[in-house]
Enzyme design. Structure first.
Site, PDB file in Angstrom:
ATOM      1  N   ARG A  23       0.817  -1.217   0.167  1.00 35.47           N
ATOM      2  CA  ARG A  23      -0.160  -0.127  -0.034  1.00 35.47           C
ATOM      3  C   ARG A  23       0.900   1.275  -0.002  1.00 35.47           C
ATOM      4  O   ARG A  23       0.541   2.149  -0.847  1.00 35.47           O
ATOM      5  CB  ARG A  23      -0.796  -0.058   1.138  1.00 35.47           C
ATOM      6  CG  ARG A  23      -1.870  -1.127   0.904  1.00 35.47           C
ATOM      7  CD  ARG A  23      -2.902  -1.091   2.323  1.00 35.47           C
ATOM      8  NE  ARG A  23      -3.745  -1.855   2.017  1.00 35.47           N
ATOM      9  CZ  ARG A  23      -5.033  -2.264   3.059  1.00 35.47           C
ATOM     10  NH1 ARG A  23      -5.029  -1.795   4.126  1.00 35.47           N
ATOM     11  NH2 ARG A  23      -5.829  -3.255   2.602  1.00 35.47           N
TER      12      ARG A  23
ATOM     13  N   LEU B 120      -8.068  -6.788   9.853  1.00 39.48           N
ATOM     14  CA  LEU B 120      -9.258  -7.563  10.322  1.00 39.48           C
ATOM     15  C   LEU B 120      -8.714  -8.623  11.234  1.00 39.48           C
ATOM     16  O   LEU B 120      -9.239  -9.060  12.244  1.00 39.48           O
ATOM     17  CB  LEU B 120      -9.875  -8.160   9.008  1.00 39.48           C
ATOM     18  CG  LEU B 120     -10.750  -7.115   8.297  1.00 39.48           C
ATOM     19  CD1 LEU B 120     -11.507  -7.868   7.125  1.00 39.48           C
ATOM     20  CD2 LEU B 120     -11.551  -6.155   8.703  1.00 39.48           C
TER      21      LEU B 120
END
Lengths: 637, 257
Positions: free
Chosen positions: A330, A441
């Site tokens: 990212r 998550l």
């Protein structure tokens, strides 16, 4: 300040198992004598509240939304990682650990990250048992896809709604415990202060968002699971209500804040379309599996995408990072996008965008396959932009997405304030700099289902907290402070809306403490923030009264906290004179323009101690120890 | 573009509400409906007035918190869309827009456009789960699930619990919402041990909360932002009938330990 990380001794692969064996236990009959306060009901909060109640503890759980099912974990789209190696592509706990540690630029604790990789497999098992409808192969086995920063296929997903399905799994477990009477759920309730009794976290002060009533909760331990502070930047992918207040108030009460300047920038958001915009919407990183990222080779090329021939396009990620290509992590993808836009090659009305093009994969796989994989994301894109991504390439641009700084915690997920535990995005743990996709998550659920249930028992068995009630003077004093602050906010009858202050602060932060930072800019930000804060308290308008559902008052309190908290970020960024993950310090780069880490001086967690509003906080570094892995240059070429 | 808004203002659950007219000026077509309301609220605050209270959070169409009836349609006329993902380019300059809260007795108005949907949480608490504790679950691939079944479960699980189905229904029925949860577990082996108890308890909770019954007008499906099919209502009815032919659950034995 000498604060131990409590990382167990012994070989890396055995630390957690050894630790579990050594943790103190609470007799099952005694568990029901304890009350634990869990603030937040996202993946971390809901899974913790449910698991603690299943063990027998009494739990009070709070959220600011109208239902625990609405926490922002619900918006995570792409997937959750686990080292199952179902694909037989060579994945393992060790490889997941290595990818995560490397993705975090070696600014996380080795032992914590290893534990995260270790429990990742249990998470998938637990969620499947709860009835989370993960994607399946025709043979009935679970399907996987790959994500940025990994060369194996280890991401489990439920269409583009993985976060929603995982959260609903945790929410359903929580609902079961609410029905059993083990969890008391308080919705539309916001934590406004932490209460310490004899230096130990024993409760919180809250405001009932419907009636304005100030209510205290007392307990034997407090667990903060309040998410991240990305809304400090005004525009982010966070939910509108997500805020820093709970953790910031805990920081003001003495909890150390770690690595606040570590803010993750996500490369695939829908670009800003105008000044009115209230939020940025993320397009799942999984799109990069089949989408190719490009911009025109020529600066200022304003032709429509279809008019630009193949040889005049620059597939810059594939060019610069041939091994990972469009799946580069990212931070690297984000910075590369900013670079080409800074060169004037950005696309879209404001030139702040790059193409994510599906033409080739639609040609190769057919539109039906692409629709099956990403259909809902394509629809979402079309709703927001009015453009059909099956026909024209998507436009994407980086945005603030996840905050990796947070309250400091030890290996047991406890802050430096005894009894105050912090889990999920609200803590700093596990990810360090710029973590990889599909691991947030994982962290939220690991903390909630598989770590805090063990470690909180150890704390309670060891500390044996005496009973306290909310009529103690410590609670009364905190309540009085909360009331006073609300009164002060409600007395503001100036000329500027709270939102305009928030927007201005956000601009300062994005400009000077965003994707790229430098010494001069950060110093400018530190000069600009205090006068803005001062003007807020002089010139803001906060309508209405406390004894009402007052959304303007809620917002004002959160922005007032941002105006203090922003300085902490800038101090942290100013001190960290290295580039690390997406925290790109412009003075610290390689000749090729890649991030230059400085392990000699910054292989540590920066822990900050509150010294007063507008005062420089005190730094207490926690050195990072690497016993198994030697930090290496992070290359994705 | 400039618009005339007729907005439901209601100070508290006890006081009567009424429609108040506001002008929304210089609205950009790229704005979402909620961003348009933000702009109107900024104007109200600058005039020292109380801003319009409305529920919203993720603004990405997934949290299920936004809940506006726009020109008589929950979430507005754009199909398969939540209010936060409805953009002003779908309206035209000079249009008059009426904005109201969900209207159903089990969803009382708290203020202006904000309603209390905790009835939905209580229905889930009655059985919208599998009873499994954390830890000790078998390997996730131990029980294969046919792709078709997993997809049917996922279609139902996509429900965001916003309550538009209730708001659109003349009977304020929550059967699309309840059916979605029942259907999700029906298509997964994990849901089976509690199959009968789940449907009985959830339907009983739904009745207790005061939601009405389905009369097959399909308004719920038409407004559902996640396109949940009325198939789940058929499945709910089938499950309820099936449970009726099974012996009622034995009284839970009191543990000896």
């Amino acid at each position: 300040m000498e604060l131990a990380s409590q990382v167990p001794s012994g070989p890396l692969t055995q630390k957690w198992d050894k630790h579990i064996a050594e943790l103190k236990l609470v007799n099952p009959a005694n568990k029901r004598k304890f009350r634990i306060i869990v603030v937040g009901s996202g993946l971390a909060g809901a899974s913790a509240a449910a698991s603690l109640a299943e063990l027998g503890y009494n739990v009070d759980c709070l959220c600011y939304q109208d239902s625990p099912r609405r926490a922002h974990s619900i918006a995570a789209q792409g997937g959750i990682n686990a080292a199952k190696n179902y694909q037989n592509d060579g994945d393992s706990v060790f490889r997941l650990f290595m990818d995560t540690l490397k993705g975090g630029d070696f600014r996380a604790r080795e032992a914590n990250v290893y534990r995260l990789a270790q429990v990742s497999n249990n998470i998938i098992d637990q969620c499947v048992a709860q009835g989370v409808p993960f994607a399946r192969e025709y043979g009935g086995q679970l399907a996987n896809r790959s994500f940025g920063g990994a060369l194996v296929s280890r991401t489990f997903y439920a269409r583009g709604q993985t976060g929603q399905q995982l959260l609903l799994g945790a929410y359903s477990s929580l609902s079961r415990q609410i029905a059993l009477g083990k969890v008391r759920m308080f919705t539309r309730t916001e934590m406004l202060d932490l209460v310490l009794v004899d230096g130990v976290a024993r409760g919180i002060v809250t405001r009932n968002l419907v009636t304005g009533e100030i209510v205290s909760f007392a307990g034997d331990a407090v667990v903060l699971a309040t998410g991240g502070y990305g809304n400090l930047y005004f525009l982010s992918t966070m939910a509108a209500g997500a805020n820093v207040s709970a953790v910031y108030r805990a920081y003001k009460r003495g909890a150390l804040f770690a690595n606040p300047c570590f803010v993750q920038i996500h490369p695939t958001c829908i670009p800003v379309s105008g000044e009115h915009q209230s939020k940025l919407t993320l397009m799942s990183e999984s799109l990069r599996n089949d989408g190719r990222i490009w911009v025109p080779k020529k600066a200022g090329d304003k032709r429509a995408s279809a008019q630009i021939p193949e040889d005049e396009r620059d597939y810059y990620l594939e060019r610069k990072y041939p091994t990972y290509g469009n799946l580069a992590p990212r931070d690297i993808s984000s910075r590369a996008a900013k670079e080409v836009c800074d060169e004037g090659r950005g696309v879209g009305e404001f030139g702040r965008g790059v193409y994510l093009d599906f033409a080739e994969s639609i040609g190769r796989l057919g539109a039906a396959t692409i629709a099956e994989r990403y259909g809902n994301l394509f629809e979402m894109y079309e709703k927001i932009t009015g453009e059909d991504p099956y026909k024209v390439p998507m436009r994407i641009y980086p945005a603030v997405h996840y905050t990796m700084g947070g309250l400091w915690v030890d290996y047991n997920l406890m802050s430096n304030i005894p009894g105050l535990h912090v889990i999920g995005e609200a803590n700093f743990s596990d990810h360090g700099a710029n973590r990889l996709g599909a691991s947030a998550l994982m962290q939220g659920l690991a903390d909630g289902y598989f770590i805090i249930p063990y470690t909180i028992g150890h704390y309670l068995a060891g500390a044996k907290p005496a009973k306290v009630t909310t009529d103690r003077p410590e609670f009364k004093a905190a309540e009085a402070e909360v009331r006073e602050r609300l009164k002060r906010l409600l007395s503001l009858r100036g000329k500027r809306t709270v939102t305009s202050f928030h927007r201005e602060l956000g601009h300062i932060m994005w400009e000077y403490c965003g994707m790229g930072r430098n010494d001069a800019g950060l110093k400018q930000a530190l000069e600009k923030i205090p006068p803005l804060r001062e003007e807020f308290w002089r010139n803001a308008i906060v309508p209405g009264v406390n004894e009402d559902l007052n959304t303007a008052l809620e917002k004002a309190g959160r922005v007032a906290d941002y105006l203090e908290f922003a300085e902490l970020l800038c101090h942290d960024a100013l001190t960290r004179t290295e580039s690390c993950g997406s925290h790109f310090r412009e003075e610290s780069q390689t000749p090729e323009g890649e991030a230059q880490r400085d392990d000699e001086h910054f292989s540590h967690v920066s822990r900050w101690e509150f010294t007063g509003v507008g005062q420089r906080p005190n730094l207490h570094p926690e050195p990072l120890v690497f016993e198994t892995v030697q930090p290496a240059v992070r290359s994705y070429k | 573009m400039n618009l005339t808004l007729r907005v439901w203002r209601q100070k508290s659950p006890r006081e009567a509400g009424r429609l108040v007219t506001y002008q929304a000026r210089d609205i950009i077509p790229d704005m979402s409906f909620l961003e348009m309301l933000d702009v109107v609220n900024e104007g109200l605050i600058l005039k020292g007035e109380d801003p319009i209270a409305f529920d919203h959070d993720c603004r990405e169409g997934i949290c299920g918190m936004c809940s506006l009836v726009i020109n008589g349609v929950p979430h507005g006329h754009q199909s398969g869309t939540t209010v936060c993902q409805l953009h002003m380019r779908h309206f035209h300059d000079g249009q008059t827009i009426t904005i109201e809260p969900w209207r159903a007795r089990p969803f009382p108005v708290l203020k202006d456009l904000i309603i209390d949907r905790s009835a939905f949480d209580r229905i889930i608490q009655a059985g919208g789960f599998t009873s499994v504790n954390a830890g000790g679950a078998p390997d996730a691939n131990a029980i294969p699930i046919p792709k078709e079944e997993a997809e049917l479960a996922m279609d139902a699980a996509a429900c965001i619990g916003c309550g538009a189905c209730v708001a659109a229904c003349k009977n304020a029925s929550a059967m699309l919402f309840v059916g979605a949860k029942v259907s999700q577990f029906l298509h997964l082996p994990q849901g089976h041990p509690e199959r009968e108890a789940r449907v009985r308890n959830m339907v009983a909770a739904m009745d207790r909360e005061g939601f009405g019954n389905c009369t097959n007008t399909y308004e719920c499906e038409a407004v559902c932002p996640k396109n949940i099919s009325v198939r789940v209502i058929a499945e709910l009815n089938r499950e309820l009938r099936r449970a009726a032919f099974r012996p009622p659950p034995a009284k839970r034995a009191v543990g000896a330990g």
